[in-house]
Write a protein that holds these residues in place. Structure first.
Motif, PDB file in Angstrom:
ATOM      1  N   ASP A   1       0.867  -1.264  -0.020  1.00 43.08           N
ATOM      2  CA  ASP A   1       0.172   0.003   0.156  1.00 43.08           C
ATOM      3  C   ASP A   1       0.857   1.216  -0.131  1.00 43.08           C
ATOM      4  N   PHE A   2       2.069   1.213   0.728  1.00 43.28           N
ATOM      5  CA  PHE A   2       2.708   2.392   0.771  1.00 43.28           C
ATOM      6  C   PHE A   2       3.622   2.653  -0.604  1.00 43.28           C
ATOM      7  N   GLU A   3       3.958   1.237  -1.073  1.00 41.14           N
ATOM      8  CA  GLU A   3       4.614   1.578  -2.519  1.00 41.14           C
ATOM      9  C   GLU A   3       3.687   2.413  -3.545  1.00 41.14           C
ATOM     10  N   ASP A   4       2.404   1.871  -3.559  1.00 41.28           N
ATOM     11  CA  ASP A   4       1.394   2.673  -4.307  1.00 41.28           C
ATOM     12  C   ASP A   4       1.429   4.044  -3.935  1.00 41.28           C
ATOM     13  N   TYR A   5       1.374   4.454  -2.901  1.00 42.08           N
ATOM     14  CA  TYR A   5       1.452   5.786  -2.391  1.00 42.08           C
ATOM     15  C   TYR A   5       2.807   6.623  -2.758  1.00 42.08           C
ATOM     16  N   VAL A   6       3.834   5.895  -2.804  1.00 45.00           N
ATOM     17  CA  VAL A   6       5.038   6.545  -3.082  1.00 45.00           C
ATOM     18  C   VAL A   6       4.883   6.931  -4.672  1.00 45.00           C
ATOM     19  N   LYS A   7       4.640   6.032  -5.410  1.00 45.17           N
ATOM     20  CA  LYS A   7       4.343   6.321  -6.722  1.00 45.17           C
ATOM     21  C   LYS A   7       3.414   7.261  -7.188  1.00 45.17           C
ATOM     22  N   SER A   8       2.557   8.051  -6.357  1.00 45.13           N
ATOM     23  CA  SER A   8       1.694   8.793  -6.812  1.00 45.13           C
ATOM     24  C   SER A   8       1.794  10.173  -5.859  1.00 45.13           C
ATOM     25  N   LYS A   9       1.961  10.107  -4.594  1.00 44.75           N
ATOM     26  CA  LYS A   9       1.861  11.235  -3.789  1.00 44.75           C
ATOM     27  C   LYS A   9       3.160  11.487  -2.873  1.00 44.75           C
ATOM     28  N   PHE A  10       3.959  10.853  -3.026  1.00 45.35           N
ATOM     29  CA  PHE A  10       5.212  10.916  -2.024  1.00 45.35           C
ATOM     30  C   PHE A  10       5.958  12.311  -2.507  1.00 45.35           C
ATOM     31  N   GLU A  11       6.022  12.917  -1.251  1.00 45.89           N
ATOM     32  CA  GLU A  11       7.068  13.897  -1.486  1.00 45.89           C
ATOM     33  C   GLU A  11       8.653  13.900  -0.786  1.00 45.89           C
ATOM     34  N   TYR A  12       9.430  13.985  -1.591  1.00 37.77           N
ATOM     35  CA  TYR A  12      10.769  13.524  -1.086  1.00 37.77           C
ATOM     36  C   TYR A  12      11.567  14.946  -0.172  1.00 37.77           C
ATOM     37  N   SER A  13      11.937  14.372   0.955  1.00 36.36           N
ATOM     38  CA  SER A  13      12.780  15.198   1.926  1.00 36.36           C
ATOM     39  C   SER A  13      14.450  14.970   1.535  1.00 36.36           C
ATOM     40  N   ASP A  14      15.186  15.919   2.034  1.00 33.66           N
ATOM     41  CA  ASP A  14      16.335  15.976   1.892  1.00 33.66           C
ATOM     42  C   ASP A  14      17.031  14.631   2.468  1.00 33.66           C
ATOM     43  N   ASN A  15      16.455  14.097   3.474  1.00 34.14           N
ATOM     44  CA  ASN A  15      16.885  12.799   3.988  1.00 34.14           C
ATOM     45  C   ASN A  15      15.759  11.808   4.326  1.00 34.14           C
ATOM     46  N   VAL A  16      15.885  10.749   4.050  1.00 30.17           N
ATOM     47  CA  VAL A  16      14.883   9.713   4.105  1.00 30.17           C
ATOM     48  C   VAL A  16      15.329   8.482   5.078  1.00 30.17           C
ATOM     49  N   LEU A  17      14.820   8.111   6.235  1.00 28.99           N
ATOM     50  CA  LEU A  17      15.413   7.108   7.020  1.00 28.99           C
ATOM     51  C   LEU A  17      14.340   5.864   6.835  1.00 28.99           C
ATOM     52  N   ILE A  18      14.710   4.706   6.568  1.00 35.22           N
ATOM     53  CA  ILE A  18      13.863   3.526   6.458  1.00 35.22           C
ATOM     54  C   ILE A  18      14.357   2.497   7.484  1.00 35.22           C
ATOM     55  N   LYS A  19      13.369   2.144   8.323  1.00 37.61           N
ATOM     56  CA  LYS A  19      13.512   1.444   9.471  1.00 37.61           C
ATOM     57  C   LYS A  19      12.617   0.310   9.873  1.00 37.61           C
ATOM     58  N   GLY A  20      12.922  -0.964  10.055  1.00 35.24           N
ATOM     59  CA  GLY A  20      11.686  -1.909  10.481  1.00 35.24           C
ATOM     60  C   GLY A  20      12.554  -3.151  10.539  1.00 35.24           C
ATOM     61  N   SER A  21      11.712  -4.245  11.111  1.00 34.81           N
ATOM     62  CA  SER A  21      11.859  -5.724  11.226  1.00 34.81           C
ATOM     63  C   SER A  21      12.240  -6.021   9.624  1.00 34.81           C
ATOM     64  N   HIS A  22      13.125  -7.062   9.682  1.00 33.26           N
ATOM     65  CA  HIS A  22      13.454  -7.657   8.431  1.00 33.26           C
ATOM     66  C   HIS A  22      12.102  -8.216   7.775  1.00 33.26           C
ATOM     67  N   GLY A  23      11.084  -8.876   8.609  1.00 37.69           N
ATOM     68  CA  GLY A  23      10.017  -9.491   8.040  1.00 37.69           C
ATOM     69  C   GLY A  23       9.078  -8.421   7.188  1.00 37.69           C
ATOM     70  N   MET A  24       9.376  -7.325   7.490  1.00 35.67           N
ATOM     71  CA  MET A  24       8.517  -6.056   6.570  1.00 35.67           C
ATOM     72  C   MET A  24       9.293  -5.658   5.342  1.00 35.67           C
ATOM     73  N   ARG A  25      10.328  -6.258   5.057  1.00 33.14           N
ATOM     74  CA  ARG A  25      11.219  -6.308   3.910  1.00 33.14           C
ATOM     75  C   ARG A  25      11.008  -4.751   3.241  1.00 33.14           C
ATOM     76  N   LEU A  26      11.253  -3.753   4.275  1.00 32.50           N
ATOM     77  CA  LEU A  26      11.370  -2.459   3.707  1.00 32.50           C
ATOM     78  C   LEU A  26      12.693  -1.914   2.669  1.00 32.50           C
ATOM     79  N   ASP A  27      13.720  -3.002   2.802  1.00 34.86           N
ATOM     80  CA  ASP A  27      14.659  -2.971   2.176  1.00 34.86           C
ATOM     81  C   ASP A  27      14.192  -2.947   0.644  1.00 34.86           C
TER      82      ASP A  27
END
Length: 426
Positions: A394-420
């Motif tokens: 669901d978040f990937e779909d959001y990124v493709k349409s509405k996501f606004e980039y910041s200078d810095n983006v932190l991605i953090k979560g348990s491995h099972g979420m596969r945020l990598d």
């Protein structure tokens, strides 16, 4: 077939596997069983693929004419052969465990010691009751030092891994809020991880101790230890305070510039430096090893894009590591967005801990806060800067349409979420 017979066969070829998809000629195949697989069923295939022998623990699959041999328990046989090979190797073993930073510390130690010695160390995160034996059985005969990572999510697991790896030196990175469900709370974490200290104490071995950690100091007062710290200890390592995303330290007037972000990595770097000094490396060798190390596998990894920067720290997450990542990220210059995924294995404290992290993200003043997963969906924290998504898709779909980039983006979560996998989207 008994352990000694399997071990003698192993010494001849020095190849083992538990996966028929990775059979090498003349390897020994150990048939392991899990909830959804039975390795015994693949014994014949292993022989056809080139294995010199297959070790099974169900009588119906035994066939000595094909070198398919029966043992009472395949996993125990694997562990016992690893024990035998460990005792056969007359080299120092360094054992590592802890709530956070195990893999980074292991890789820093290996990168440092490799400047002088032939080092073998745990590949990836093969750090459990299967991975540790496989790591030991993959050690080449010309290795001079072995570095073994040991993971655990319940008590008595580190105790077992110590009986297999028999470390001469041990280091516990920290005691944090990881695997709380299995350990039964923070006190259970401390007790479980300290099983490494129990082994070292009983066997008159040595612990490396970060004197800035009161628990480490207290738990090692009554046996051999080598200490390091900022102001005291046998080895002094000083953080260099400067406005930079990357850590730098000083040792005896020598500056060491790292490729790591996050003050939480300072103790990991310090341990590697202390071990380098203990094993008689020169400061130039230590400096080269540390400075040449670049984090991979989505651990404190900075990915530079044309107009923004991603801090990819999504290999794993628990409340302690999440808090440390948020604190470090808050020091970055420019606008900041955090993308946080669920933390697993927290048991009854899950709701409280996810709410705490959401509150911290708000208090640090991050411009945009994205919370992903079923646990974060249940948080009660509200802010116009927070958006929640049930899953990564669901978040990937959001990124493709509405996501606004910041200078810095932190991605953090348990491995099972596969945020990598979000790096592909970005």
């Amino acid at each position: 077939m008994n352990t000694q017979s399997i071990f003698e066969l192993f010494l001849k070829y020095k190849k083992v596997t538990t996966d028929t998809r990775k059979i090498e000629k003349n390897s020994i195949f150990f048939a392991l069983k899990g909830a959804n697989f039975n390795g015994n069923q693949f014994a014949n295939q292993a022989i056809k693929e080139g294995a010199i022998a297959a070790i099974v623990d169900e009588k119906e699959y035994e066939d000595a004419s094909k070198n398919i041999f029966y043992v009472n328990d395949g996993l125990t046989a694997l562990q016992d052969v690893a024990r035998a090979y460990r005792n056969h190797l007359k080299i120092p073993f360094i054992g590592l465990t802890g709530s956070n930073g195990k893999t980074t510390t292991k890789e820093l130690i290996a990168a440092t010691l490799q400047e002088k010695y032939k080092v073998h160390y745990t590949f990836g995160n093969l750090n459990n009751h299967i991975g540790v034996p496989l790591t030991i059985l993959s050690i080449p005969s010309d290795t001079e030092i072995a570095v073994i990572e040991m993971g655990a999510n319940h008590q008595k697991e580190i105790e077992l891994l110590c009986t297999i790896s028999r470390p001469d030196y041990g280091y516990i990175t920290n005691f944090g809020k990881a695997h709380l469900e299995g350990f039964g709370g923070v006190e259970g974490v401390i007790k479980g991880k300290s099983e490494l200290y129990d082994f070292l104490r009983t066997n008159n071995k040595t612990a490396f101790v970060n004197v800035e950690d009161k628990i480490q100091v207290e738990k090692t007062e009554d046996f051999n230890r080598i200490t390091f710290g900022i102001h005291s200890g046998q080895y002094i390592i000083t953080p260099i305070q400067e406005q930079s995303d990357y850590l730098a330290v000083e040792v005896n007037g020598i500056r060491i510039q790292t490729n790591l972000t996050g003050s939480y990595n300072f103790s990991n770097i310090s341990c590697a430096i202390a071990m380098g000094q203990h094993f008689d490396l020169t400061l130039d060798q230590i400096k080269k090893g540390i400075e040449n190390y670049t984090p991979t596998n989505h651990r404190s990894q900075i990915i530079e894009r044309e107009h923004y920067k991603i801090v990819m720290d999504a290999y794993n997450a628990n409340p302690s590591s999440m808090e440390a990542s948020l604190k470090n990220f808050s020091t970055f210059e420019g606008s900041k967005t955090v993308i946080l995924g669920d933390m697993f294995e927290l048991g009854a404290s899950s709701e409280e801990e996810h709410n705490n992290i959401a509150n911290q993200a708000i208090n640090y003043g991050f411009d945009q806060i994205y919370l992903l997963g079923q646990h974060f969906m249940k948080t009660t924290v509200t802010s116009d800067r927070i958006k929640k998504f049930e899953n990564r898709k669901d978040f990937e779909d959001y990124v493709k349409s509405k996501f606004e980039y910041s200078d810095n983006v932190l991605i953090k979560g348990s491995h099972g979420m596969r945020l990598d996998l979000l790096t592909e989207v970005f």
